[in-house]
Design a protein around this motif. Sequence first.
Motif, PDB file in Angstrom:
ATOM      1  N   THR A  50      12.905 -13.557  -1.759  1.00  0.00           N
ATOM      2  CA  THR A  50      13.865 -12.881  -2.612  1.00  0.00           C
ATOM      3  C   THR A  50      12.760 -11.497  -3.968  1.00  0.00           C
ATOM      4  N   TRP A  51      11.831 -11.544  -3.319  1.00  0.00           N
ATOM      5  CA  TRP A  51      10.925 -10.604  -4.720  1.00  0.00           C
ATOM      6  C   TRP A  51      11.022  -9.669  -4.096  1.00  0.00           C
ATOM      7  N   VAL A  52      10.816  -9.980  -1.902  1.00  0.00           N
ATOM      8  CA  VAL A  52      11.093  -8.674  -0.699  1.00  0.00           C
ATOM      9  C   VAL A  52      11.887  -8.347  -0.571  1.00  0.00           C
ATOM     10  N   SER A  53      13.371  -9.094  -0.706  1.00  0.00           N
ATOM     11  CA  SER A  53      14.461  -8.138  -0.868  1.00  0.00           C
ATOM     12  C   SER A  53      14.688  -7.155  -2.106  1.00  0.00           C
ATOM     13  N   ALA A  54      14.074  -8.051  -3.590  1.00  0.00           N
ATOM     14  CA  ALA A  54      14.232  -7.263  -4.488  1.00  0.00           C
ATOM     15  C   ALA A  54      14.283  -5.655  -4.267  1.00  0.00           C
ATOM     16  N   ALA A  55      12.422  -5.607  -3.905  1.00  0.00           N
ATOM     17  CA  ALA A  55      11.635  -4.174  -3.410  1.00  0.00           C
ATOM     18  C   ALA A  55      12.548  -3.580  -2.840  1.00  0.00           C
ATOM     19  N   LEU A  56      12.946  -4.014  -1.933  1.00  0.00           N
ATOM     20  CA  LEU A  56      13.522  -3.152  -0.712  1.00  0.00           C
ATOM     21  C   LEU A  56      15.326  -2.902  -1.293  1.00  0.00           C
ATOM     22  N   LEU A  96      10.593   2.979  -8.544  1.00  0.00           N
ATOM     23  CA  LEU A  96       9.625   2.726  -6.816  1.00  0.00           C
ATOM     24  C   LEU A  96       8.117   1.406  -7.575  1.00  0.00           C
ATOM     25  N   ALA A  97       8.191   1.860  -9.748  1.00  0.00           N
ATOM     26  CA  ALA A  97       7.287   0.858 -10.095  1.00  0.00           C
ATOM     27  C   ALA A  97       7.579  -0.577  -9.970  1.00  0.00           C
ATOM     28  N   ASP A  98       8.744  -0.740 -10.526  1.00  0.00           N
ATOM     29  CA  ASP A  98       9.644  -1.689  -9.774  1.00  0.00           C
ATOM     30  C   ASP A  98       9.254  -2.735  -8.908  1.00  0.00           C
ATOM     31  N   SER A  99       9.587  -1.923  -8.483  1.00  0.00           N
ATOM     32  CA  SER A  99       9.065  -2.461  -6.169  1.00  0.00           C
ATOM     33  C   SER A  99       7.799  -2.631  -6.464  1.00  0.00           C
ATOM     34  N   VAL A 100       6.321  -1.711  -6.724  1.00  0.00           N
ATOM     35  CA  VAL A 100       5.108  -1.754  -6.298  1.00  0.00           C
ATOM     36  C   VAL A 100       5.392  -3.707  -6.847  1.00  0.00           C
ATOM     37  N   ASP A 101       5.960  -3.705  -8.277  1.00  0.00           N
ATOM     38  CA  ASP A 101       5.301  -5.413  -8.612  1.00  0.00           C
ATOM     39  C   ASP A 101       6.034  -6.579  -8.237  1.00  0.00           C
ATOM     40  N   SER A 102       7.482  -5.889  -7.702  1.00  0.00           N
ATOM     41  CA  SER A 102       7.481  -7.473  -6.721  1.00  0.00           C
ATOM     42  C   SER A 102       7.128  -7.589  -5.298  1.00  0.00           C
ATOM     43  N   ILE A 140       0.593  -1.220   0.166  1.00  0.00           N
ATOM     44  CA  ILE A 140       0.154   0.145  -0.045  1.00  0.00           C
ATOM     45  C   ILE A 140       0.574   1.053   0.150  1.00  0.00           C
ATOM     46  N   SER A 141       1.769   1.375   1.006  1.00  0.00           N
ATOM     47  CA  SER A 141       2.836   2.147   0.584  1.00  0.00           C
ATOM     48  C   SER A 141       3.576   2.493  -0.403  1.00  0.00           C
ATOM     49  N   ALA A 142       4.280   1.300  -0.948  1.00  0.00           N
ATOM     50  CA  ALA A 142       4.507   1.523  -2.376  1.00  0.00           C
ATOM     51  C   ALA A 142       4.035   2.332  -3.301  1.00  0.00           C
ATOM     52  N   ARG A 143       2.486   1.939  -3.427  1.00  0.00           N
ATOM     53  CA  ARG A 143       1.957   2.244  -4.633  1.00  0.00           C
ATOM     54  C   ARG A 143       1.445   3.423  -4.026  1.00  0.00           C
ATOM     55  N   SER A 144       1.287   4.470  -3.032  1.00  0.00           N
ATOM     56  CA  SER A 144       1.022   5.727  -2.808  1.00  0.00           C
ATOM     57  C   SER A 144       1.766   5.975  -2.730  1.00  0.00           C
TER      58      SER A 144
END
Length: 207
Positions: free
Chosen positions: A153-159, A122-128, A89-93
């Motif tokens: 792996t996905w969450v680490s990529a987002a971080l 950040l768009a990539d972070s949202v996808d991850s 939710i925070s990433a989208r906002s």
Amino acid sequence: MLQREKKKMKIYSIIKLIPPSLLFLFFLPLLSSSARLLPSRSSTTEFIKAKCNTTEFPHLCITSLSSYAPSIGDSTIQIAHAALNVSLISARSTSATITNLSTGGRLSAREAEAVSDCAEILADSVDSLRNSLKLMGRLSGREFGERIDDVQTWVSAALTDDTTCMDGFSGEAMNGEVKRMVRGRVVRLAQLTANALALINELAPLP
């Protein structure tokens, strides 16, 4: 069918004759046993505090998850799922805010480039985070360990994306209101994502 309806009506007529106080005493043991099956609000709050104290940003963890207490209960999977949902939710906002900023037209050339790059990252972070949340909903059976690895792996990529977003703002020349605004939002997002990853890591099976 007619006999069943007659039987129902007979039962209802008998119930009407029972005083409400006696009915309450009859159902009280059933209500009490059902209540014992669900964790109390106070025990859930303590559970959230205990789990959040294992994260890097415990106060943020507690405040961001307190409203999810009813769905979390005392489940380690549910608290990780809730933390991941908060992060998404925070990433989208944050992504939407910075994308709007990049098209605002009141930025210097360097600021515009840095903000545009950050919005793309950040768009990539949202996808991850979206992918990781989908996997969290399918944690079961023999594939549990493998799916947890994929979630990590996905969450680490987002971080990584969250922290990379600020790279374009390095240097004194970029100091200013735009950098402060972007940094404030991205740092909070990174902290939420780090907390979610910490709670997810607790689900990983021991080697």
